[in-house]
Motif scaffolding. Structure first.
Motif, PDB file in Angstrom:
ATOM      1  N   LYS A  48       0.839  -1.207   0.000  1.00 26.87           N
ATOM      2  CA  LYS A  48       0.000   0.000   0.000  1.00 26.87           C
ATOM      3  C   LYS A  48       0.872   1.254   0.000  1.00 26.87           C
ATOM      4  O   LYS A  48       0.597   2.220  -0.717  1.00 26.87           O
ATOM      5  N   ILE A  49       1.918   1.245   0.817  1.00 27.37           N
ATOM      6  CA  ILE A  49       2.806   2.400   0.904  1.00 27.37           C
ATOM      7  C   ILE A  49       3.570   2.607  -0.400  1.00 27.37           C
ATOM      8  O   ILE A  49       3.702   3.727  -0.890  1.00 27.37           O
ATOM      9  N   VAL A  50       4.057   1.497  -0.987  1.00 20.58           N
ATOM     10  CA  VAL A  50       4.840   1.581  -2.224  1.00 20.58           C
ATOM     11  C   VAL A  50       3.986   2.084  -3.388  1.00 20.58           C
ATOM     12  O   VAL A  50       4.438   2.904  -4.206  1.00 20.58           O
ATOM     13  N   LEU A  51       2.741   1.630  -3.483  1.00 22.95           N
ATOM     14  CA  LEU A  51       1.839   2.095  -4.544  1.00 22.95           C
ATOM     15  C   LEU A  51       1.584   3.601  -4.420  1.00 22.95           C
ATOM     16  O   LEU A  51       1.534   4.322  -5.420  1.00 22.95           O
ATOM     17  N   LEU A  52       1.433   4.068  -3.189  1.00 26.33           N
ATOM     18  CA  LEU A  52       1.264   5.508  -2.964  1.00 26.33           C
ATOM     19  C   LEU A  52       2.517   6.285  -3.385  1.00 26.33           C
ATOM     20  O   LEU A  52       2.431   7.358  -3.979  1.00 26.33           O
ATOM     21  N   TYR A  53       3.657   5.711  -3.081  1.00 26.82           N
ATOM     22  CA  TYR A  53       4.925   6.359  -3.422  1.00 26.82           C
ATOM     23  C   TYR A  53       5.101   6.463  -4.943  1.00 26.82           C
ATOM     24  O   TYR A  53       5.586   7.480  -5.460  1.00 26.82           O
ATOM     25  N   SER A 100       0.253   9.052   3.042  1.00 30.24           N
ATOM     26  CA  SER A 100       1.508   8.322   3.270  1.00 30.24           C
ATOM     27  C   SER A 100       1.916   8.406   4.730  1.00 30.24           C
ATOM     28  O   SER A 100       2.307   7.407   5.342  1.00 30.24           O
ATOM     29  N   TYR A 101       1.808   9.621   5.290  1.00 31.10           N
ATOM     30  CA  TYR A 101       2.154   9.795   6.699  1.00 31.10           C
ATOM     31  C   TYR A 101       1.268   8.931   7.595  1.00 31.10           C
ATOM     32  O   TYR A 101       1.753   8.275   8.521  1.00 31.10           O
ATOM     33  N   ASP A 102      -0.053   8.920   7.302  1.00 22.97           N
ATOM     34  CA  ASP A 102      -0.978   8.113   8.104  1.00 22.97           C
ATOM     35  C   ASP A 102      -0.612   6.633   8.049  1.00 22.97           C
ATOM     36  O   ASP A 102      -0.657   5.928   9.062  1.00 22.97           O
ATOM     37  N   LEU A 103      -0.247   6.154   6.857  1.00 20.49           N
ATOM     38  CA  LEU A 103       0.142   4.748   6.700  1.00 20.49           C
ATOM     39  C   LEU A 103       1.446   4.454   7.431  1.00 20.49           C
ATOM     40  O   LEU A 103       1.582   3.418   8.077  1.00 20.49           O
ATOM     41  N   ILE A 104       2.394   5.386   7.323  1.00 21.51           N
ATOM     42  CA  ILE A 104       3.681   5.191   7.993  1.00 21.51           C
ATOM     43  C   ILE A 104       3.496   5.181   9.500  1.00 21.51           C
ATOM     44  O   ILE A 104       4.035   4.326  10.202  1.00 21.51           O
ATOM     45  N   PHE A 105       2.707   6.145  10.014  1.00 20.70           N
ATOM     46  CA  PHE A 105       2.491   6.187  11.457  1.00 20.70           C
ATOM     47  C   PHE A 105       1.737   4.942  11.923  1.00 20.70           C
ATOM     48  O   PHE A 105       2.007   4.390  12.984  1.00 20.70           O
ATOM     49  N   SER A 106       0.791   4.480  11.098  1.00 19.45           N
ATOM     50  CA  SER A 106       0.070   3.246  11.412  1.00 19.45           C
ATOM     51  C   SER A 106       1.042   2.082  11.493  1.00 19.45           C
ATOM     52  O   SER A 106       0.951   1.222  12.359  1.00 19.45           O
ATOM     53  N   GLU A 107       2.019   2.071  10.599  1.00 19.58           N
ATOM     54  CA  GLU A 107       3.052   1.030  10.608  1.00 19.58           C
ATOM     55  C   GLU A 107       3.852   1.085  11.905  1.00 19.58           C
ATOM     56  O   GLU A 107       4.206   0.063  12.477  1.00 19.58           O
ATOM     57  N   GLU A 108       4.104   2.317  12.383  1.00 22.73           N
ATOM     58  CA  GLU A 108       4.866   2.478  13.621  1.00 22.73           C
ATOM     59  C   GLU A 108       4.086   1.989  14.838  1.00 22.73           C
ATOM     60  O   GLU A 108       4.654   1.541  15.817  1.00 22.73           O
ATOM     61  N   THR A 109       2.750   2.114  14.806  1.00 25.15           N
ATOM     62  CA  THR A 109       1.957   1.801  15.996  1.00 25.15           C
ATOM     63  C   THR A 109       1.355   0.403  15.973  1.00 25.15           C
ATOM     64  O   THR A 109       0.664   0.023  16.899  1.00 25.15           O
ATOM     65  N   THR A 110       1.616  -0.362  14.906  1.00 22.73           N
ATOM     66  CA  THR A 110       1.050  -1.714  14.849  1.00 22.73           C
ATOM     67  C   THR A 110       1.654  -2.629  15.914  1.00 22.73           C
ATOM     68  O   THR A 110       1.146  -3.722  16.142  1.00 22.73           O
ATOM     69  N   GLU A 111       2.733  -2.186  16.547  1.00 23.92           N
ATOM     70  CA  GLU A 111       3.363  -3.039  17.547  1.00 23.92           C
ATOM     71  C   GLU A 111       2.649  -2.977  18.901  1.00 23.92           C
ATOM     72  O   GLU A 111       3.045  -3.666  19.836  1.00 23.92           O
ATOM     73  N   ASP A 112       1.601  -2.163  19.008  1.00 25.45           N
ATOM     74  CA  ASP A 112       0.868  -2.063  20.273  1.00 25.45           C
ATOM     75  C   ASP A 112       0.303  -3.415  20.721  1.00 25.45           C
ATOM     76  O   ASP A 112       0.105  -3.636  21.913  1.00 25.45           O
ATOM     77  N   HIS A 113       0.035  -4.297  19.780  1.00 25.22           N
ATOM     78  CA  HIS A 113      -0.554  -5.597  20.124  1.00 25.22           C
ATOM     79  C   HIS A 113       0.492  -6.580  20.665  1.00 25.22           C
ATOM     80  O   HIS A 113       0.144  -7.646  21.162  1.00 25.22           O
ATOM     81  N   ARG A 114       1.763  -6.231  20.559  1.00 33.87           N
ATOM     82  CA  ARG A 114       2.836  -7.163  20.927  1.00 33.87           C
ATOM     83  C   ARG A 114       2.904  -7.407  22.429  1.00 33.87           C
ATOM     84  O   ARG A 114       2.408  -6.621  23.226  1.00 33.87           O
ATOM     85  N   ASN A 115       3.579  -8.491  22.784  1.00 38.05           N
ATOM     86  CA  ASN A 115       3.958  -8.710  24.173  1.00 38.05           C
ATOM     87  C   ASN A 115       5.157  -7.811  24.477  1.00 38.05           C
ATOM     88  O   ASN A 115       5.653  -7.115  23.591  1.00 38.05           O
ATOM     89  N   ALA A 116       5.630  -7.820  25.719  1.00 37.51           N
ATOM     90  CA  ALA A 116       6.655  -6.828  26.096  1.00 37.51           C
ATOM     91  C   ALA A 116       7.750  -7.412  26.979  1.00 37.51           C
ATOM     92  O   ALA A 116       7.539  -8.397  27.697  1.00 37.51           O
TER      93      ALA A 116
END
Length: 356
Positions: A48-53, A100-116
């Motif tokens: 999705k990000i690459v197509l936008l780029y 693009s920014y929204d997708l990138i930031f979404s990519e950054e925050t997808t780790e919220d579901h992870r264990n820690a």
């Protein structure tokens, strides 16, 4: 985010997308369903990000053509059309940049579901800081219980008299473990009268908390030749066994100089596995912090940056008050807070982050 930074980041995602495109068709990846699913999920997000780029680059080429006409052509009608076209292109570029920014930031925050991985370390205050590490450990473990999460101690180093100089936990749950705990990274300060204080004076001590997202092997590739492994006798619990075998493990990642110890398991192999997991999370966090610096240009005050040098919270025992300095919020129920009732503060921090 500056335009140059956005393009640099998009170029990075494009490169990663092409690397995954090559990897995902390899027989050894296809045969390993676990790795294949992780890579496929990443591939779909990056596509999705690459197509936008690609669309962004097309618009930039059209903008260059319009500017050339406006600068060099003498035909007034053609220049007027070019001016109208340029206005549309600039609108399109602005829209693509936002998406693009929204997708990138979404990519950054997808780790919220992870264990820690949660690391607690004593700071200023000597024995009192070690005692406070133990208090915060109790606070977190009670919070984990309320949240239905499980934890294991990976490494523990006792304090001089009581408490801990350092303790590292592996925290697992159904969802949202890292997404909640990430707000705890930073310096936690305590103001209280120590047990050893004969004159009743309030002392200030501090500890640091670091919360790292757990990462999978495929996400951070560690070359074993870059690791120096040392073994030693455990100083933890385990009866006579700890004095007879060198089950404790210390790993040093030579390129980054990161050192990890694990001694809680009786098996050297299990300690090695746990230490590798912590090392992987720390390397991932370093790379994440590099990426976050670019995003923080746009989002100037993220509360979950995880900067361990920043004082984030004060626990004032004489006034029974907990104050989070990032959102200037005080809760006047220190006993309840120290018994694991910290979700209210975390929810406030989440809402504050969402507004930024």
């Amino acid at each position: 985010m500056k335009k140059s930074s956005l393009i640099q980041k998009l170029e990075g995602f494009k490169k990663e997308f092409h690397e995954i495109s090559k990897s995902i068709i390899q027989p050894n990846i296809i045969s390993d369903q676990k790795k294949y699913k992780i890579l496929l999920k990443k591939y779909i997000k990056l596509e999705k990000i690459v197509l936008l780029y690609e669309e962004y680059n097309k618009k930039l080429a059209l903008l260059q053509e319009a500017n050339f006409i406006l600068k060099n052509d003498s035909d007034a009608d053609l220049k007027e059309l070019a001016s109208i076209e340029k206005y549309k292109i600039l609108e399109n570029l602005s829209s693509i940049e936002k998406e693009s920014y929204d997708l990138i930031f979404s990519e950054e925050t997808t780790e919220d579901h992870r264990n820690a991985i949660v690391e607690l370390r004593s700071g200023t205050g000597g024995d009192e800081a070690c005692l406070f590490v133990e208090d915060i450990l109790r606070m977190y473990t009670m919070y984990f219980k309320k949240s239905g999460w499980k934890y294991k101690i990976i490494h523990a180093q006792k304090g001089g008299i009581k408490g801990y100089k350092e303790i590292i936990l592996d925290v697992n749950g159904k969802e949202g473990v890292y997404g909640n705990l990430k707000f705890e990274s930073g310096v936690h300060r305590v103001q209280r009268i120590p047990e050893t204080e004969s004159q009743g004076r309030v002392h200030t001590s501090a500890i640091t908390v670091a919360v790292l997202p757990q990462v999978k092997e495929i996400e951070v590739n560690i070359n074993l030749s870059d690791i120096k492994k040392d073994t030693f006798r455990s100083s933890g619990s385990g009866g006579q066994h700890v004095n007879k075998t060198e089950s404790a493990v210390r790993l040093t990642h030579i390129p980054s100089k990161i050192t990890v110890e694990c001694q809680e398991e009786r098996s050297q192999h299990k300690n090695f596995e746990k230490a590798i997991n912590v090392l992987r999370s720390r390397i991932y966090q370093i790379e994440k912090e590099k990426r976050s610096k670019e995003i923080s240009i746009k989002r100037k005050s993220l509360v979950s940056t995880g900067d361990r040098s920043v004082k984030i919270r004060t626990y004032n025992y004489p006034k029974s008050r907990v104050t989070d300095h990032r959102i200037h919020k005080s809760i006047y129920d220190l006993v309840g807070f120290m018994n694991g009732n910290i979700q209210e503060m975390i929810n406030l921090l989440k809402r504050f982050e969402e507004k930024k």
